[in-house]
Design a protein around this motif. Structure first.
Motif, PDB file in Angstrom:
ATOM      1  N   LYS A  26       0.830  -1.207   0.000  1.00  0.00           N
ATOM      2  CA  LYS A  26       0.000   0.000   0.000  1.00  0.00           C
ATOM      3  C   LYS A  26       0.869   1.264   0.000  1.00  0.00           C
ATOM      4  CE  LYS A  26      -3.973   2.138   1.058  1.00  0.00           C
ATOM      5  NZ  LYS A  26      -4.937   2.336  -0.009  1.00  0.00           N
TER       6      LYS A  26
ATOM      7  N   SER C  32      -8.940   6.182  -3.007  1.00  0.00           N
ATOM      8  CA  SER C  32      -9.992   5.167  -3.110  1.00  0.00           C
ATOM      9  C   SER C  32     -11.197   5.544  -2.270  1.00  0.00           C
ATOM     10  CB  SER C  32      -9.458   3.810  -2.643  1.00  0.00           C
ATOM     11  OG  SER C  32      -8.423   3.387  -3.494  1.00  0.00           O
ATOM     12  N   ASP C  55      -6.673   0.231  -9.630  1.00  0.00           N
ATOM     13  CA  ASP C  55      -5.500  -0.087  -8.814  1.00  0.00           C
ATOM     14  C   ASP C  55      -5.400  -1.604  -8.671  1.00  0.00           C
ATOM     15  OD1 ASP C  55      -3.441  -0.334  -7.064  1.00  0.00           O
ATOM     16  OD2 ASP C  55      -4.217   1.048  -5.566  1.00  0.00           O
ATOM     17  N   SER C  60      -9.124  -1.368  -3.725  1.00  0.00           N
ATOM     18  CA  SER C  60      -9.659  -0.994  -2.419  1.00  0.00           C
ATOM     19  C   SER C  60     -11.121  -0.584  -2.447  1.00  0.00           C
ATOM     20  CB  SER C  60      -8.864   0.187  -1.849  1.00  0.00           C
ATOM     21  OG  SER C  60      -7.483  -0.060  -1.866  1.00  0.00           O
ATOM     22  N   ASP C 129     -10.923   4.945  -9.924  1.00  0.00           N
ATOM     23  CA  ASP C 129     -10.057   4.936  -8.747  1.00  0.00           C
ATOM     24  C   ASP C 129      -8.658   4.543  -9.220  1.00  0.00           C
ATOM     25  OD1 ASP C 129      -8.866   4.686  -6.302  1.00  0.00           O
ATOM     26  OD2 ASP C 129     -10.028   2.942  -5.653  1.00  0.00           O
ATOM     27  N   MET C 130      -7.745   5.515  -9.220  1.00  0.00           N
ATOM     28  CA  MET C 130      -6.425   5.283  -9.819  1.00  0.00           C
ATOM     29  C   MET C 130      -5.405   4.756  -8.808  1.00  0.00           C
ATOM     30  SD  MET C 130      -7.001   6.132 -12.923  1.00  0.00           S
ATOM     31  CE  MET C 130      -5.373   6.252 -13.690  1.00  0.00           C
TER      32      MET C 130
HETATM   33 MG    MG Z   1      -6.381   3.438  -3.558  1.00  0.00          MG
END
Ligand code: MG
Ligand code: ADP
Ligand code: ADP
Ligand code: MG
Ligand code: MG
Ligand code: MG
Ligand code: NI
Ligand code: NI
Ligand code: ZN
Ligand code: ZN
Lengths: 242, 137, 242, 137
Positions: A26, C32, C55, C60, C129-130
Motif C-alpha cells: 500500500k 480510493s 489499482d 480498495s 479509482d487510480m
Molecule cells: Mg487506492
C-alpha cells in the motif's frame, strides 16, 4: 541479445552485509519515513549504511531527510554522496524535481541501470525505499538480488492490511526472507494487525504510534530524531541490529 | 567515466558464459552501444581493454566488436517514430548528462516531436547490450 | 500488428457523460475513499454512476463499499454488476483476493482489455479509482480516453504535496482538464496546499478533515454516509455536479 | 459470449482503417487469436459475421482469416519458456475463466514450471490481434 548489466548486480553488492527492502504493498503507510529514518538511526549508531530510493514516481527519502544539493561522483561507476553518514542514491539526481512519467518497463530498466552502475563499497546494510504495489520494482529486486530481505510496513487500516497480506503471501510463496511486520500510525491500542498475520508465521516487529507532530519535523534531521516517531522506530531497529 | 562500470558488466558476463557453458575461451563478443546513452567509445574501449586484463580472460581486445546503434523512439499516443540525435539539440547539457546515466529519464526531458507526449517507447538504441558471445568448447 | 481493442474504447464510453479519474500521485492519501464515496453520493442523488477500480496491486474500492459476492454478467461484452446503484468494475472479479504480481506492461494490457470489453451503458459519470504513481495506468487512460478529466487528491504533507505538484504539472503540460484539487485528512486549519498550487491556476475544491472514526465505517455504506468524511465530501461533490 | 466485444473491436478497427486511409473497401483481414485467452472460435466467427452486417462493411466473412496462435510464456527469473496448453491441466475452471476475460491474471494463477516464479513475460499468444488489414484505394 543479452543484458550485460544483470550479471554484475550481485557483484556490486558483494560487500554489503544485508539488503533490506522496506515495502508493504500500500502507499502512504510510512514506508519512506521508516526506510529513511531507519537508515539515519543505524548510521548514528555507527553502522555503515546505504539508502536507495526506488520510488521513481514519488521519491520521498530526500524530502524526509532534507537532502539537497548533493550529487554522485562519477568514477568507475557512480559513487553515492554521503549525507549524515548515509550513502544515498535516488532518481532525483537525474530527474530533479520533474514529473517522471515512466511506464513499468522503463522503471525496470532504470532500476537495473542504477543497480549495475552504483558503487556502494562496503556496507553493513543497504535499505531500499520501495514504491507501493507489487509491480516491476519489487519483482526486479526479487529476481536480481540474492540475499534480498523485506521489512513489511502496514497500518491498522483494513485497506492497508488487505494489501499487506497479499504481499506477504507472495513473498512467503517465493521463499523470500521477511524481517518482520511493522505497524505504523497506530491510533488505537487494540490492533488487529498481529492477528491478521498470525498464520503467516512472520515476526511482528512492533508498532509506531500516529505522531501528530512528525510531519513538522520532516526535512530536519535533528528535529526528526527528537520526534516520538524516531524514538519508537529507533528502539525497534536497534532490536533487530544488535 | 562510468563507462567503466558498463564495460565491466560486459566482461563479467563473458566470464559467466565460460563458467555456465563450460567453455575453453571466448572468441568473440559483439556489443551494441545505443545512441541514447551517449557512451564515450574511447573510454569504453579503454575500459574494456583494462577490465579484460584484470579478469585474465585471455582474449584479444580486437575480438570485442563494439558497434553503435541508432535509437528509435516511438510515441505511444500518435505513433510517430524519431531518433535521439534528431531532437538532441533541444536538450540542455545537464539533461543529456542525466540521460547518459539513466536513459529512461529521456521521458522527463524529451517529448514526441509531433504530439508533445512524454509517453513513448524506447524501441531501439537505449544502452549497452551484448548482441552475441561466441566461445570454444 | 494492430491492437483492435484500442479503437473500440471510446465507443464503449460514448454514452458516458463525464469520466473522472481520482488521482494524486502519492499513495494513501484517500484516493480510493474519495472515488468510491463520491460514486456513492452521486448515486444516492439519482445520478447514473459507474466506478472502475484501476489499482490492480491494491484494489480498495470494494473493501470501502463492502462489495462482495457479485460478478459481472457476460453478454456481448461484460456488464458490471450494480451495487447501491453503482455499476462497479474491478480486477477483483478475476483476481479474487490473490496477490497480483503484474508488471507495468501487464497492467497496461489488462486496463486496455477491461476498457474494451466492459459495457457501461449510459452513465452520467464514470469515476476511476487510480493507483498511485504516474505510470502505466495514468498514461493509458490519458492516451486512450478522450474527455478524460482528473480530480486530484492530496494531503497537507510535504511528501504528498511534492508528488501531487508533479502530477498537476504533467497534466497541465498535456492539456488534460483538472476538475480541481481536494485536500484530504486535514489536521490543521492552516494549510499550505492552496498556496502550493496557486500558480497552476487549478481550482481548489475544498478540504476533508482527518476523521478518526472513518476507518470504523469502512465496509458499511450506511455507517459511511453518517461519517464526517462522507458529509464533507458530499458537499464538495454536489457543488461540482449541480 | 464476450467474444462478441472482441469481434466488434476487429470490425470497428476495419471501419476506422477505411476512414483514416480513404479506402474504397477492406478486402482482407488477418486476425490472430492467442491461445491464452481461450476464445471460442465458433462464437467469435458468428459474432464477426453479425457485427460485419450491422456495420455494413460490404465485406465477405470469408475474407476474414482467423488463426490461432500458440502461446509462449517466458520466465524472467530463469528464462524457461513454456506454453499455456502445457500447464492448463493445473488450473481450476474459475481460473481459466478469469484468464479468458483478462489474460494477465495468468500471473496470479500460473507459475514458471521450472522455478515457480509468477514473474514471466507473455511473449506471444495473449489475445486477439490484427496481423494485417488490406484494402483498396
Ligand atoms: Mg487506492
Ligand atoms: N507514525 C506516523 N505518524 C504520523 N504521520 C506519519 C507517520 N508515519 C508516516 N507519517 C506521514 O504519512 C505520510 C506518508 O508517509 P510516507 O513515509 O511517505 O509513506 P509511503 O512511503 O508508504 O508512501 C507522510 O506525510 C508522513 O509524514
Ligand atoms: N479523511 C480521512 N480521515 C481519516 N482517515 C482517512 C481519511 N481519508 C482516508 N482515510 C484512510 O486513509 C487510508 C488510505 O485511504 P485510501 O482511500 O485507501 O487511499 P489511497 O487510495 O490514496 O491509497 C485508509 O485507511 C482510509 O481509511
Ligand atoms: Mg514512499
Ligand atoms: Mg518508454
Ligand atoms: Mg508479464
Ligand atoms: Ni559516464
Ligand atoms: Ni467470453
Ligand atoms: Zn506523439
Ligand atoms: Zn522460472
Amino acid at each position: 541479445m543479452m543484458d550485460p548489466r544483470l550479471g554484475i548486480i550481485n557483484k556490486r553488492l558483494e560487500n554489503v552485509k544485508r539488503i533490506i527492502a522496506v515495502s508493504g504493498g500500500k502507499g502512504g503507510i510510512g514506508k519512506s519515513s521508516i526506510a529513511s529514518i531507519t537508515a539515519l538511526c543505524l548510521s548514528k549508531k555507527g553502522y555503515k549504511v546505504g539508502l536507495l530510493d526506488l520510488d521513481f514516481s514519488g521519491p520521498s527519502s530526500h524530502i524526509i531527510l532534507g537532502i539537497e544539493g548533493v550529487y554522485p561522483e562519477e568514477e568507475k561507476g557512480i559513487i553515492p554522496p554521503e549525507v549524515y553518514g548515509i550513502r544515498f542514491m535516488s532518481i532525483i539526481y537525474f530527474a530533479g524535481n520533474n514529473p517522471s512519467p515512466l511506464r513499468g518497463n522503463d522503471v525496470s530498466n532504470a532500476i537495473v541501470e542504477l543497480l549495475a552502475i552504483t558503487l556502494w563499497g562496503s556496507l553493513d546494510v543497504l535499505i531500499m525505499d520501495m514504491p507501493p504495489g507489487i509491480g516491476d520494482a519489487i519483482l526486479d529486486v526479487i529476481r536480481l538480488i540474492k540475499r534480498m530481505e523485506f521489512l513489511i510496513v502496514t497500518t491498522q487500516s483494513k485497506v492497508a492490511t488487505e494489501v499487506m497480506k497479499k504481499e506477504v503471501k507472495m513473498l512467503k510463496e517465493l521463499g523470500i526472507p521477511i524481517v518482520g511486520v511493522l505497524e505504523n500510525m497506530r491510533i488505537r491500542e487494540l490492533s488487529s494487525v498481529e492477528k491478521e498475520i498470525e498464520h503467516f508465521k512472520v515476526p511482528m516487529l512492533g508498532a509506531i504510534d500516529f505522531d501528530t507532530i512528525f510531519e513538522d519535523t520532516i526535512g530536519d534531521v535533528d528535529k526528526i530524531l527528537e520526534s516520538g516517531f524516531a524514538k519508537q522506530l529507533q528502539k525497534i531497529v536497534y532490536n533487530q541490529f544488535t | 567515466m562510468h563507462e567503466w562500470a558498463l564495460a565491466e558488466s560486459v566482461i563479467v558476463t563473458a566470464v559467466d558464459e565460460i563458467k555456465n557453458n563450460k567453455l575453453k575461451n571466448i572468441s568473440r563478443i559483439q556489443v551494441k552501444v545505443g545512441e541514447l546513452q551517449q557512451i564515450d567509445l574511447g573510454i569504453f574501449r579503454f575500459a574494456l581493454e583494462n577490465v579484460l586484463k584484470s579478469y585474465a580472460l585471455g582474449m584479444d581486445i580486437e575480438n570485442i566488436i563494439v558497434e553503435t546503434d541508432k535509437s528509435v523512439l516511438k510515441c505511444k499516443v500518435c505513433g510517430t517514430e524519431w531518433s535521439f540525435s534528431e531532437t538532441l539539440n533541444r536538450l540542455q547539457d545537464d539533461e543529456t548528462e542525466a540521460i547518459h546515466f539513466i536513459p529512461e529519464v529521456a521521458h522527463i526531458y524529451m517529448r514526441c516531436p509531433s504530439c508533445k507526449s512524454p509517453d513513448f517507447d524506447i524501441i531501439k538504441g537505449r544502452g549497452v547490450w551484448i548482441d552475441s558471445i561466441e566461445g570454444e568448447t
